[in-house]
Design an enzyme around this catalytic site. Structure first.
Site, PDB file in Angstrom:
ATOM      1  N   LYS A  96       0.826  -1.199   0.000  1.00 32.10           N
ATOM      2  CA  LYS A  96       0.000   0.000   0.000  1.00 32.10           C
ATOM      3  C   LYS A  96       0.868   1.260   0.000  1.00 32.10           C
ATOM      4  CE  LYS A  96      -3.731  -2.514   0.358  1.00 32.10           C
ATOM      5  NZ  LYS A  96      -4.720  -2.608  -0.726  1.00 32.10           N
ATOM      6  N   ASP A 103      -0.222  -0.748  -4.588  1.00 26.50           N
ATOM      7  CA  ASP A 103      -1.645  -0.406  -4.553  1.00 26.50           C
ATOM      8  C   ASP A 103      -1.806   0.987  -3.951  1.00 26.50           C
ATOM      9  OD1 ASP A 103      -4.357  -0.333  -4.507  1.00 26.50           O
ATOM     10  OD2 ASP A 103      -4.638  -2.097  -3.238  1.00 26.50           O
ATOM     11  N   GLU A 144      -1.679  -0.329  -8.928  1.00 30.50           N
ATOM     12  CA  GLU A 144      -3.123  -0.518  -8.814  1.00 30.50           C
ATOM     13  C   GLU A 144      -3.834   0.770  -8.420  1.00 30.50           C
ATOM     14  OE1 GLU A 144      -6.233  -3.071  -6.056  1.00 30.50           O
ATOM     15  OE2 GLU A 144      -4.236  -3.878  -6.451  1.00 30.50           O
ATOM     16  N   ASP A 182      -9.303  -1.190  -9.792  1.00 31.79           N
ATOM     17  CA  ASP A 182     -10.048  -1.845  -8.716  1.00 31.79           C
ATOM     18  C   ASP A 182     -11.285  -1.027  -8.343  1.00 31.79           C
ATOM     19  OD1 ASP A 182     -10.905  -3.298  -6.523  1.00 31.79           O
ATOM     20  OD2 ASP A 182      -9.140  -2.956  -5.302  1.00 31.79           O
ATOM     21  N   LYS A 209     -14.260  -8.520  -7.728  1.00 31.81           N
ATOM     22  CA  LYS A 209     -14.684  -8.778  -6.354  1.00 31.81           C
ATOM     23  C   LYS A 209     -16.200  -8.994  -6.325  1.00 31.81           C
ATOM     24  CE  LYS A 209     -10.894  -6.122  -4.321  1.00 31.81           C
ATOM     25  NZ  LYS A 209     -10.477  -4.974  -3.497  1.00 31.81           N
TER      26      LYS A 209
END
Length: 371
Positions: A165, A194, A218, A241, A265
C-alpha cells in the site's frame, strides 16, 4: 423449489491489528459483516456473506447493506433460487444500484444450487478441475523498512505475491517506498503497488516516471478517466479496482485502454452472477485478474476464490484472503486457507462452508411468506 425464508445475521469482525491504506489517510480496525441464509420449501438452504471494507473505502457500509436487504429479500420469497439471472433482474427492479447489498443474496443462491445438485462452485463456474490459487499478502502503509519487514514475514508464511500500500501527497516518500521494496524483493516474488486512488494524476506521473520499478500499479487515481490518463503516460502495467463496480465500468475501461488488468470482487459487483460475467469479459479481452473479495470471513474468501479456481492460469493472478487479517473466525477450520501460499479446493458442494447459526447468535431480521 421456492424460497420460503431469508434470515439475516450481523457480526463484527475485528482486525488483528490496525490497517492503513491510501497513503495512510484511511485506517481500519473492525469490519461489519452480514450473513444471510436462504431456505426453500424443499428443505434446501444456502448461505451468503456481504462485508464492506469499512465505510470509507467504497460507497458501501454494513447498516446500509442490511437496510437494503429489507427491500430486496421480500421480493425474492416465493422465487426459484436456481434462476440466477431472474433473481438478479428482480433485485435490480426492486432496488437499482447497491450491488454490494445484492451480493450475499446472489451468492446464497449459488451455494444453495450447488448443494442441491452436489456440485462445488468451481465446477458450476466452468472448469473440470480447480486450480491451486496462489494468494497474495496485503502490506499496510509504513516506512520502507516497516513494509519490507512485513513482506519478509509474509514470505515466511508462503506468500510469493505482495500488495504493498502506497499513495499520498508526498511523492518523494512514495518514490522511496517503491524503489526500496522493488530492490528488496526476493527472487521469484512479485509485488503490486496499490495506491487505493490516493494520487492525483500529476502526482502519479511524478512518481511513476521517476522510479525504475516496472511492477503492477493498482488504482493510481480516483476515477476511471484519471487512471486512463495516467496509463497512457507511464510504462508500468495498470490494475484497476475501486472505480469498477459494474459491467459497464469494465467495458468503458477496456474501450479507453485504461488498464492491463482488473480486480474482480463478487461483493463489490453484485455477487457471483455478475462477477462471472465480468471474469468472462476479462478472458475475452486478455486481461489478467486478481479474483478475491472486498472483505469478510473465510466464507466470503472461499466463495470468491472458487471463481478464481475456475479461471485459466494465463489470466489468473494471486488472490487475497481477508480472513488472514481478522482476530475472530466465525467459520473455524472451513473453506479457503493458506497452505504454503496456495488455496486448494475439494469436491464439497456449493461454497463448501456452512456457518453455525447458533454461533452467529439471533438473526437481526427474518423475511418469509406471511401465508
Amino acid at each position: 423449489m421456492r424460497i420460503s425464508r431469508i434470515s439475516v445475521w450481523q457480526i463484527d469482525l475485528p482486525l488483528a491489528k490496525p490497517y492503513w491504506l491510501s497513503g495512510g489517510r484511511l485506517k481500519f480496525e473492525k469490519l461489519d459483516s452480514t450473513f444471510v441464509r436462504i431456505e426453500t420449501d424443499e428443505g434446501a438452504s444456502g448461505w451468503g456473506e456481504g462485508c464492506p471494507w469499512g465505510h470509507t473505502y467504497l460507497p458501501a457500509h454494513g447498516p446500509g447493506l442490511r437496510s437494503a436487504l429489507g427491500l430486496l429479500a421480500p421480493a425474492l420469497v416465493g422465487r426459484d433460487p436456481r434462476a440466477f439471472d431472474e433473481i438478479n433482474r428482480i433485485m435490480d427492479v426492486r432496488l437499482p444500484g447497491h450491488p454490494y447489498a445484492k451480493a450475499p443474496l446472489d451468492i446464497a443462491c449459488w451455494d444453495l444450487a450447488g448443494k442441491a445438485t452436489g456440485q462445488p462452485l468451481w465446477r458450476m463456474l466452468g472448469c473440470d478441475e480447480p486450480a491451486a490459487v496462489a494468494i497474495n499478502s496485503s502490506i499496510s502503509t509504513g516506512t520502507p523498512e516497516e513494509m519490507i519487514a512485513l513482506i519478509r514475514d509474509a514470505s515466511a508464511k508462503g506468500y510469493r505475491t505482495h500488495s504493498a500500500k502506497v499513495g499520498g501527497e508526498d511523492a518523494a516518500a512514495d518514490i522511496d517506498r517503491i524503489e526500496a521494496i522493488s530492490n528488496a524483493l526476493p527472487k521469484g516474488e512479485q509485488v503490486t503497488f496499490d495506491v487505493n486512488r490516493a494520487w492525483t494524476p500529476g502526482v502519479a506521473l511524478q512518481v511513476l516516471n521517476a522510479v525504475s520499478a516496472r511492477d503492477w500499479v493498482e488504482q493510481p487515481c480516483e476515477t476511471l478517466d484519471q487512471c486512463a490518463f495516467v496509463a497512457e503516460k507511464v510504462q508500468q502495467p495498470i490494475m484497476l479496482d475501486e472505480c469498477l463496480t459494474s459491467f459497464q465500468d469494465h467495458l468503458d475501461a477496456w474501450k479507453q485502454g485504461a488498464c492491463q488488468g482488473v480486480k474482480v470482487k463478487p461483493n463489490r459487483v453484485g455477487g457471483l452472477t455478475r462477477a462471472r460475467q465480468i471474469r468472462d469479459f476479462g478472458l475475452a479481452v486478455g486481461w489478467q485478474m486478481h479474483i478475491e473479495d472486498t472483505g469478510g470471513s473465510a466464507f466470503a474468501d472461499t466463495a470468491a476464490l472458487q471463481l478464481a479456481a475456475s479461471t485459466p492460469a494465463a489470466n489468473r493472478l494471486a488472490s487475497w484472503l481477508c480472513h488472514a487479517h481478522l482476530s475472530v473466525d466465525p467459520v473455524p477450520g472451513q473453506g479457503a486457507r493458506n497452505h504454503d501460499g496456495f488455496v486448494r479446493f475439494g469436491d464439497e458442494p456449493g461454497v463448501g462452508v456452512v456457518p453455525d447459526p447458533d454461533a452467529l447468535g439471533e438473526p437481526v431480521a427474518v423475511y418469509e411468506d406471511p401465508l
